[in-house]
Design a protein around this motif. Structure first.
Motif: not given
Length: 65
Positions: A4-18, A56-65
């Motif tokens: 699954i491709k990572t949404s590049r725009s979402a990866s720049k806007r959101f950071k995942r916490l532990s 949940r929506k952002i998890m779909k955009y960022l599957p590997y982050i």
């Protein structure tokens, strides 16, 4: 099955916490700041955490982050 491709725009806007939550920066803090109060600008500087519903929506955009 393809990756699954990572949404590049979402990866720049959101950071995942532990704790599998996502933090983001507020909007309206870039320009036209003279008419905004100091208190308002101070609150915009603080990073916020996404709600569970949007999480949940952002998890779909960022599957590997």
């Amino acid at each position: 099955m393809p990756k699954i491709k990572t949404s590049r725009s979402a990866s720049k806007r959101f950071k995942r916490l532990s704790s599998n939550k996502y933090k983001f920066k507020h909007a309206y803090a870039r320009h036209i700041l003279t008419k905004k109060s100091t208190k308002h600008k101070r609150h915009l500087r603080i990073k916020s955490i996404l709600s569970k519903k949007n999480n949940r929506k952002i998890m779909k955009y960022l599957p590997y982050i």
